[in-house]
Design a protein around this motif. Sequence first.
Motif, PDB file in Angstrom:
ATOM      1  N   LYS A   9       3.686   1.780  -4.689  1.00 11.59           N
ATOM      2  CA  LYS A   9       4.602   1.325  -5.744  1.00 11.59           C
ATOM      3  C   LYS A   9       3.882   1.100  -7.079  1.00 11.59           C
ATOM      4  O   LYS A   9       4.289   1.636  -8.109  1.00 11.59           O
ATOM      5  CB  LYS A   9       5.313   0.017  -5.323  1.00 11.59           C
ATOM      6  CG  LYS A   9       6.092   0.132  -4.026  1.00 11.59           C
ATOM      7  CD  LYS A   9       6.780  -1.163  -3.661  1.00 11.59           C
ATOM      8  CE  LYS A   9       5.853  -2.326  -3.355  1.00 11.59           C
ATOM      9  NZ  LYS A   9       4.938  -2.158  -2.217  1.00 11.59           N
ATOM     10  N   SER A  10       2.811   0.287  -7.050  1.00 11.75           N
ATOM     11  CA  SER A  10       2.120  -0.026  -8.312  1.00 11.75           C
ATOM     12  C   SER A  10       1.536   1.238  -8.928  1.00 11.75           C
ATOM     13  O   SER A  10       1.636   1.459 -10.141  1.00 11.75           O
ATOM     14  CB  SER A  10       0.980  -1.025  -8.084  1.00 11.75           C
ATOM     15  OG  SER A  10       1.499  -2.207  -7.545  1.00 11.75           O
ATOM     16  N   THR A  11       0.941   2.078  -8.101  1.00  9.04           N
ATOM     17  CA  THR A  11       0.352   3.329  -8.599  1.00  9.04           C
ATOM     18  C   THR A  11       1.424   4.164  -9.295  1.00  9.04           C
ATOM     19  O   THR A  11       1.203   4.708 -10.383  1.00  9.04           O
ATOM     20  CB  THR A  11      -0.263   4.133  -7.428  1.00  9.04           C
ATOM     21  OG1 THR A  11      -1.140   3.279  -6.696  1.00  9.04           O
ATOM     22  CG2 THR A  11      -1.013   5.351  -7.911  1.00  9.04           C
TER      23      THR A  11
ATOM     24  N   GLY B  40       0.793  -1.222   0.000  1.00 13.24           N
ATOM     25  CA  GLY B  40       0.000   0.000   0.000  1.00 13.24           C
ATOM     26  C   GLY B  40       0.828   1.277   0.000  1.00 13.24           C
ATOM     27  O   GLY B  40       0.277   2.381   0.065  1.00 13.24           O
TER      28      GLY B  40
HETATM   29  N1  LIG Z   1      -8.304   1.317  -7.548  1.00 11.13           N
HETATM   30  C1  LIG Z   1      -8.039   1.902  -6.399  1.00 11.13           C
HETATM   31  N2  LIG Z   1      -8.936   2.752  -5.827  1.00 11.13           N
HETATM   32  C2  LIG Z   1      -8.674   3.367  -4.646  1.00 11.13           C
HETATM   33  N3  LIG Z   1      -7.532   3.214  -3.961  1.00 11.13           N
HETATM   34  C3  LIG Z   1      -6.604   2.386  -4.477  1.00 11.13           C
HETATM   35  C4  LIG Z   1      -6.803   1.683  -5.707  1.00 11.13           C
HETATM   36  N4  LIG Z   1      -5.709   0.927  -5.966  1.00 11.13           N
HETATM   37  C5  LIG Z   1      -4.862   1.154  -4.939  1.00 11.13           C
HETATM   38  N5  LIG Z   1      -5.394   2.013  -4.042  1.00 11.13           N
HETATM   39  C6  LIG Z   1      -4.769   2.521  -2.807  1.00 11.13           C
HETATM   40  O1  LIG Z   1      -3.625   3.300  -3.157  1.00 11.13           O
HETATM   41  C7  LIG Z   1      -2.581   3.088  -2.205  1.00 11.13           C
HETATM   42  C8  LIG Z   1      -1.334   2.613  -2.942  1.00 11.13           C
HETATM   43  O2  LIG Z   1      -1.602   1.321  -3.492  1.00 11.13           O
HETATM   44  P1  LIG Z   1      -0.559   0.555  -4.425  1.00 11.13           P
HETATM   45  O3  LIG Z   1      -1.238  -0.655  -4.965  1.00 11.13           O
HETATM   46  O4  LIG Z   1       0.027   1.523  -5.369  1.00 11.13           O
HETATM   47  O5  LIG Z   1       0.547   0.139  -3.343  1.00 11.13           O
HETATM   48  P2  LIG Z   1       1.742  -0.904  -3.473  1.00 11.13           P
HETATM   49  O6  LIG Z   1       2.907  -0.265  -2.782  1.00 11.13           O
HETATM   50  O7  LIG Z   1       1.929  -1.302  -4.900  1.00 11.13           O
HETATM   51  O8  LIG Z   1       1.212  -2.133  -2.613  1.00 11.13           O
HETATM   52  P3  LIG Z   1       1.523  -3.727  -2.751  1.00 11.13           P
HETATM   53  O9  LIG Z   1       2.913  -3.940  -2.243  1.00 11.13           O
HETATM   54  O10 LIG Z   1       0.495  -4.322  -1.833  1.00 11.13           O
HETATM   55  O11 LIG Z   1       1.329  -4.102  -4.194  1.00 11.13           O
HETATM   56  C9  LIG Z   1      -3.124   2.106  -1.176  1.00 11.13           C
HETATM   57  O12 LIG Z   1      -3.607   2.860  -0.094  1.00 11.13           O
HETATM   58  C10 LIG Z   1      -4.263   1.415  -1.900  1.00 11.13           C
HETATM   59  O13 LIG Z   1      -5.257   1.004  -1.006  1.00 11.13           O
END
Ligand SMILES: Nc1ncnc2c1ncn2[C@@H]1O[C@H](COP(=O)(O)OP(=O)(O)OP(=O)(O)O)[C@@H](O)[C@H]1O
Length: 270
Positions: free
Chosen positions: A44-46, A41
């Motif tokens: 990273k993916s965002t 969360g």
């Molecule tokens: N489609 C969405 N709508 C609303 N919030 C989202 C959405 N996708 C992700 N988030 C939120 O955005 C934030 C960043 O999420 P993200 O998936 O980018 O994190 P991450 O570092 O890639 O996590 P992970 O290691 O679990 O893959 C988190 O708080 C997540 O809940």
Amino acid sequence: MNLAVEIENLTFFYPDGNKALDGVSFVIPERSKTVILGHNGAGKSTLLLHLNGLYTASKGRVKIFGKVINEENIREIRKKVGLVFQDPDDQLFASTIFDDVAFGPQNLELDKKEILRRVEEALKAVDMWDLRERPPHHLSLGQKKRAAIAGVLAMEPDIVVLDEPMAYLDPRGQEEITAILNRLNNEGKTVIVSTHDLDWALEWADYVVVLNAGRVVAEGDKSILTNRQLLEQNGLKAPLLVKLFEDFEGKLGIPTSLKEARQILRKFIF
Ligand SMILES: Nc1ncnc2c1ncn2[C@@H]1O[C@H](COP(=O)(O)OP(=O)(O)OP(=O)(O)O)[C@@H](O)[C@H]1O
């Protein structure tokens, strides 16, 4: 230092109002092996989805080789930046692996011979040529991940971005992917990987960005990975080597690779 990526004050809100990135700024050197670290969360993916314009910044901007991504240059950017999703099932959709990998080059309207050349080269680069007639759903996860990488390589990007490519792979699968990433980097590509595996990051990376709650908390060379306090404060587990050697700090120093650890020990013991 030439820069492959420059991110300036990037803020991103999901449609439900969730602020996933909050004023993110950092750079990624060209031809580097960069890891983007952060707990679940962290964003990273965002963040990675912004690198080839799949997501558009709510505020701030993303530059690729000095050019701000915008609506006019998005096709050019997508040729330069290839993104491999975390889940290969989100990427593979055709009835055979061959068709899947051919899809991107076909969209570039290349001639048939060039499409065939690219597909063959990409599938051979990930050791999947012999499985080219298989449907994606008949492959193991490791094979699917390699096929998804081939789909990106067939576009011949300068920057390859992979979202947690090691997730759920066994040690052999991880080694295969690592070898592919090293080969791509040796060919001159910038390789960007998100992960929470800091033992792997310590061995592989030469540039590090740490995210927490949508913000950058550290950026620089991999000595960041020897800062246990910083890592743990941001929800990450320090590499095992770092934990081991910090007990002897002052006497031994902290290594930034297994090779360096061996050298330190050899010097100390003999
Ligand atoms: N489609 C969405 N709508 C609303 N919030 C989202 C959405 N996708 C992700 N988030 C939120 O955005 C934030 C960043 O999420 P993200 O998936 O980018 O994190 P991450 O570092 O890639 O996590 P992970 O290691 O679990 O893959 C988190 O708080 C997540 O809940």
